[in-house]
Design a protein around this motif. Sequence first.
Motif, short mmCIF file in Angstrom:
data_model
loop_
_atom_site.label_atom_id
_atom_site.label_comp_id
_atom_site.label_asym_id
_atom_site.label_seq_id
_atom_site.Cartn_x
_atom_site.Cartn_y
_atom_site.Cartn_z
N ALA A 1 0.64 -1.12 -0.11
CA ALA A 1 -0.11 0.08 -0.40
C ALA A 1 0.71 1.38 0.01
O ALA A 1 0.73 2.36 -0.74
CB ALA A 1 -1.26 -0.35 1.49
N LEU A 2 1.88 1.66 0.67
CA LEU A 2 3.36 2.78 0.86
C LEU A 2 3.38 2.99 -0.61
O LEU A 2 3.55 3.51 -0.94
CB LEU A 2 3.83 1.84 1.85
N ALA A 3 3.71 1.47 -1.02
CA ALA A 3 4.55 1.50 -2.90
C ALA A 3 3.84 2.22 -3.66
O ALA A 3 4.58 2.99 -4.13
CB ALA A 3 4.45 0.26 -2.67
N TYR A 4 2.01 1.82 -3.10
CA TYR A 4 1.32 2.60 -4.39
C TYR A 4 1.04 3.80 -3.91
O TYR A 4 1.51 4.89 -4.68
CB TYR A 4 0.35 1.43 -4.02
N VAL A 5 0.99 4.13 -2.87
CA VAL A 5 0.81 5.91 -2.35
C VAL A 5 2.34 6.48 -3.44
O VAL A 5 2.17 7.50 -3.84
CB VAL A 5 0.78 5.83 -0.83
N GLY A 6 3.81 6.09 -2.63
CA GLY A 6 4.87 6.39 -3.20
C GLY A 6 4.77 6.59 -5.04
O GLY A 6 5.35 7.50 -4.61
N VAL A 7 3.59 5.85 -5.61
CA VAL A 7 4.04 6.05 -6.97
C VAL A 7 3.32 7.20 -7.48
O VAL A 7 3.70 7.72 -8.57
CB VAL A 7 3.80 4.81 -6.98
N SER B 1 -6.70 2.86 9.67
CA SER B 1 -7.70 4.37 9.37
C SER B 1 -7.05 6.25 9.65
O SER B 1 -6.65 6.62 8.74
CB SER B 1 -8.88 4.46 9.85
N LEU B 2 -6.55 5.80 10.77
CA LEU B 2 -5.34 6.87 11.27
C LEU B 2 -4.03 7.33 9.84
O LEU B 2 -3.78 8.09 9.51
CB LEU B 2 -5.06 7.18 12.61
N VAL B 3 -4.16 5.98 10.18
CA VAL B 3 -2.34 6.48 8.64
C VAL B 3 -2.89 6.26 7.65
O VAL B 3 -2.05 7.07 6.76
CB VAL B 3 -1.50 4.94 9.29
N CYS B 4 -3.73 5.48 7.50
CA CYS B 4 -4.57 6.42 5.35
C CYS B 4 -4.38 7.43 5.73
O CYS B 4 -4.11 8.32 5.33
CB CYS B 4 -5.51 5.04 5.50
N ALA B 5 -5.47 7.68 7.12
CA ALA B 5 -5.91 9.42 7.00
C ALA B 5 -4.36 10.77 6.79
O ALA B 5 -4.50 11.89 5.95
CB ALA B 5 -6.51 9.46 7.90
N ALA B 6 -3.12 10.11 7.58
CA ALA B 6 -2.08 11.25 8.07
C ALA B 6 -2.16 10.91 5.93
O ALA B 6 -1.69 11.80 5.62
CB ALA B 6 -1.75 10.61 9.07
N LEU B 7 -0.93 9.62 5.94
CA LEU B 7 -0.85 9.91 4.33
C LEU B 7 -1.69 10.59 3.16
O LEU B 7 -0.98 11.56 2.58
CB LEU B 7 -1.05 8.71 3.81
N LEU B 8 -2.40 10.30 3.18
CA LEU B 8 -3.47 11.38 2.44
C LEU B 8 -3.56 12.56 1.72
O LEU B 8 -3.51 13.83 1.25
CB LEU B 8 -4.93 10.96 2.45
N LEU C 1 1.27 17.94 -0.15
CA LEU C 1 2.07 18.22 -0.49
C LEU C 1 1.55 18.94 -2.29
O LEU C 1 2.71 19.68 -2.80
CB LEU C 1 2.71 17.03 -1.01
N PHE C 2 0.65 18.57 -2.69
CA PHE C 2 0.11 18.36 -4.73
C PHE C 2 -1.06 19.81 -4.55
O PHE C 2 -0.82 19.64 -5.32
CB PHE C 2 0.48 17.40 -5.18
N GLY C 3 -1.89 19.88 -2.88
CA GLY C 3 -2.83 20.38 -3.37
C GLY C 3 -2.39 22.04 -2.83
O GLY C 3 -3.24 23.01 -3.68
N THR C 4 -1.43 22.35 -2.50
CA THR C 4 -1.21 23.91 -1.91
C THR C 4 0.05 24.59 -1.78
O THR C 4 0.70 24.59 -1.34
CB THR C 4 -2.02 23.71 -0.04
#
Lengths: 924, 102
Positions: free
Chosen positions: A11-17, A161-168, A174-177
Amino acid sequence: MLAPATLVAIALAYVGVLFVIAWLGDRRAAAGRRPLAHPWIYSLSLAVYCTAWTFYGSVGRAASDGYGFLPVYLGPTLGCALGWVVYRKILRVAKAERVVSIADFVAARYGKSTGLGAVTTIFLVVGTVPYLALQLKAVSSSFLVLWQETRFEPMAADQLSLVCAALLALFAILFGTRSVDLTDQHAGLVLAIAFESLVKLVAFLALGVFVVWGLYAGPADLFARAAERPELVALMSRADTGEGAWFGITLISLFAFWFLPRQFQVAVVENVDERHLRTSSWLLPLYLLVINAFVLPIALAGRLAGGNAAADTFVLSLPLASGHQGLAVLVFIGGLSAATGMIIVESLALSNMVANDLVLPLLLRRTGPEGAYRFPLLISRRLAIAGVVLLGHLYAVSVAGGASLVTIGLISFAALAQLAPAVLGGIYWAGATRKGAFAGILGGALVWAYTLPLPTLAGGPLLSANFVEQGPFGIDVLRPYGLFGLTGVDPLSHSLLWSLLTNLLLFVGVSSISRQSPVEERQARRFVGALQRNAVAEVPAWRSDTPLAAVRGLLGRFVGEDRADRALGAWAEERGVDLERERYADPELLSFAERLLAGTTGAASAHVALASVASEHVLEVGEVVDLLDETSRVLAASRDLEEKSHELEAATDELRRVNERLQELDRRKDDFLSTMAHELRTPLTSIRAFAEILHDNPDLGLEKRTEFLGIISRENDRLTRLIHGLLDLAKLEADGPIDREGAIDPADPSRAVAIDEVLDEAVASTRQLALARGIDVVRAPHAGPAGEGAPIVAGDRDRLMQVVLNLVSNALRHCPEQTGRVTLHAERVSTGVRFGVSDNGAGVPAAERERIFERFRQLPREGGVRVEGAGLGLAISRRIVEQHGGRIWVEEAAGGGAAFLVELPAWDLITPTAEGPIPVGETA
Amino acid sequence: LKPLAAKPSTKAPSPAAKPAARQAAITAPPDDRARERRRAGRLAALFLVGVTAWCGPLVHVASRRETLFGLPLVFLYLFASWATLIVLLARVLREPREPRAD
C-alpha cells in the motif's frame, strides 16, 4: 501468504508511486510543458466520481438489490449529455470570475456574499464528511479482509484508518497547496488522480474477467447458474423490485456529478481547456459503463459462492476463496486507488472552501486585511485539509456503524442536490436573489437533515428509537420518513421530494419578493449572459479615488509581490497604461484586482478585502440618467431602423400592387384592341363586299341594287354608331370620377338633376319609335309614399340622359314586337335615388348579369343571331354611373324580363343645405 | 372597366408578411453559431432519450425473466441502451471537420 507488513508495504509503495507521478507532473508543468493538455487525462480525472462506493459498494448493493446500483451512473451519463450545454456555461462563468470552489461559485453569483459562502461551506462539509469517512473505513476494512484470510492478528482498524488519513492528507497538502492562487492547476495532483482512475478500472476489470471466465464459463454460464436459484432470478430480471428510488437516485446522481466539491474541483478548477468537455462527455460515460458491466456478475458469483463474507467485500473474498492472492492484492490496490483519489480531491476542495469562505471572512471581519495577512492562506488551507481528513477519520471510527457504503453515499448525494436550484437558477435566471438562494439552500438543507441523516442516529445515545416510528414527541405528522402523512415512498425519494420542493419554493418565492443589491445585479448579468459574445457595458464597481499603492500593497500581501507585479504589468501593457505614472487606480484596474484576489481568496473575501482599501461605487442620479440616455439612444436607433424597414416594405408592396395593376390594364387594352378590330371589321367587310358586287356587276337589277345599297347604308350607320360609342367611352375613360366634393357646387343649381324630368324626356323621345314596333314605353308612378322628396341627384344631366336612353333602347331591342312593354320608374330609397328600366323580354341569365356590362358583350338572341347595336351601350352606362359615384346592375323584372337598375347618391344627401336634410327613416 | 383595386395576390410571399423572420435573417449567426445551436438541440434530445429509456415505463417493460443470448433481458436492455447513447453522444460532440479549402 501475505504478511501484514507486506500488505502495508504494498500500500505504501502504491501511495509512493502516486507521489512520484504527482511530483513528475508538477515538474513538467514547471518546465512549461502542459501535462494536462490531453482531453483523456481530463476525462480520467473526472472518474474520481467512482470511489470505494463504486468499487466495493456497488457489488454489495447489487447482491441485495439487483440493478439498484446502476442509476448512480446513469445520472452522470445524462449529466454528460447536457454537459456541453449546461456545464460549459458553469465552466465559462467560473473561469471568467476565477471561481475556486462550488461554494465560491454560489457566493460569487449572489453578490459575493460571505454569508452564503459560509452557509454553503458548512452544509457541504456536514454533507460530505460522512462520505469521506466511508472511504477511510473502506480502506481499513479491505486491509482487515485480507488479514483475516492470512490469520494474522489484525492491527486495530482505527489505527489503520488514522495512518491512511495522515498519508492522504500529506499528499493533498504537498500537491494541492503549492500555489496560493487556486486557479493555478495542480497538474501533478490531477495526473495522479487520472492514474488512479486507470488503476481502479484495470483492477476491477481484471476481477470481472476472472470471475466470469475464470470461475465460470462466460456470462451465459454464470447467469444460467444463478437462474437455478429463485432468489437470484428476481435480482437478475429486476422483475420483483419496485421502481423504488430509481428515478430519484438518477436525478441526485446527476446533480452530485455536477456539484460534488471534488467533481467541481477536477471538472472546473483543474480544467485547462473548455473543449475537453467535448471528449469527457462521452468518454466518462464509457468509463462508467465499462466499470459497471461486471458489477452484477460479480455480485451473483458472490451470492452463488455462499460463505459468510459481507457483500461489500465480495470483490476481495472471491479471489481469495479460490486462492488467487495476486488478484486479491490487485483488487485491494484498485479499491485503495478509488478511496484515496476521492479523499485527496474531496479534502482539497473542502479545505479551499473552509479556508476561503469560513476562516478568511472571519479574520477579515475581526481584524481587517492586516490580521488576515498574518495568518497566511496557505497555512490556513493546509490546516483545513488536515482538519477535514481528521474529521472524516473521527466520523469513521465513532459514528459510522452499520450503514452500508451506498446508503451513506446517497445521503451525501441528496445533500448535494440542494445546491441545484441556486446554481442552475443562478446561471439561467437573472432575477434569482441572494435572499432566495439563502432561503432555498437553508430550507432544503434543514429538511434534508431532518429526513435523512437524523433518523440514522435514532436508537443511539442522542435520539430514542421511537423518533422514526412515532415522530418527535409522538407527533405523527412529523415522522421523518413520513412527513405530513406522505408514506409508501422509500426514505430517499421521500426526503428528496420534500427537501427539493421546499428548496425550490423558497428559492423562487423569496427571489420574487426580494430585491438585488447592485453587486448582485451585476453578478447576475455576468453569470446569466456568460455564453453571449458581447458583454454588456457595465457600471464601474469601484470608485476611482483609491491610491494605486494601497491596491498594490493588498495584492502583494494576498497574492505575493512577484505575482501581483506580473499580473498588474500584463494588465497595464494590454491596455497601454503606464502604471508608474498613475497615482490612483481606475475602476477597471480595481475590478481586475478583485478578480485576481478572487482566484486566491474566493469572490466573497476578495470583495471584502478590496473594500477595505477602495470604496464601492454607488450609482448617482447623474450616472443613472447617463446610462438611461445611452440605452434609450440605442433603443431609438434600433426603432428607427425598424420603422425604415417597415416603410421600405410598405413601399415595395405598393410598387408591386401598382405593377400588377399596370399589367392587368395592359392585358385589358390588348383584349379591347383585338375585340374592337374585330367589331370594326365586320361592318367594313360587309360594306366592302356589297360595294364590290355593285362595282363588278353594273347590270344588276334595280331591286337588287337598292337592297344592297340599303345594306351598305345600314352597316355604315352601325360603323358610325360604333365609332361614336368608342369615342364616348374613350372620353369617359379619360375623365376621372366626377369629384363630388369639388365639382358639384351646391350653389350651382344646374348640377342638380331631377330624375323624373330625365325619365319623362326619355319616354317622350322614344315613345313614337317604339310604338311603330308595337312596343309601349311608359312611366310607372312613384313607388314610395306620397309627398316625399323628389328624386334629385347631383351630376351631369346630359350624361344621365344618355344612360337612360341607352337602357331604353337596349330594352326595346330585347322586347318582343307587338306585345313589348318598357317601364321606367324612379324613387327615393334610404341610400339615395334609384331609377330603372324594365322590359318583358327574355331577361338576362344569372350567369351573364355581371358580364353584360363588359364591352362588346351581347346576348345572343334566339337562334344565335346577334342583335343590332354596338355592344358598348351598357359599358358606357356603367362608366357614367360609376363616375357619379353610383352603381348599376340588372335583376329579373317582376313579370320576367330584365330590370336594369341604377342607384345614385341623392342631391340632398350630398349637399344638405340645398333642400334641407331629410331624415332617412321617413324616406325609406 | 372593373375596379382594379385590392386584389390580394397569393403568389410571391409578401415581404411585409414576416418582418421577424427577415430580422432574424439579417442578424443570422455565422456558421459555427448555427452549428452550436443544432448541436445543443441534439444533445437535449439525447438527454430526453436517456430519461425516457431509463426513467420511464420502458425499463419496467424490459424487467422480465426472459433471457437473450444467455443474458437477462433487462441487463441487455440497460447496457445496450447505455452504449448506444454513448455512441450517439460521441457522434454529436465530434470536433467539426476542418473547413474545406476553397
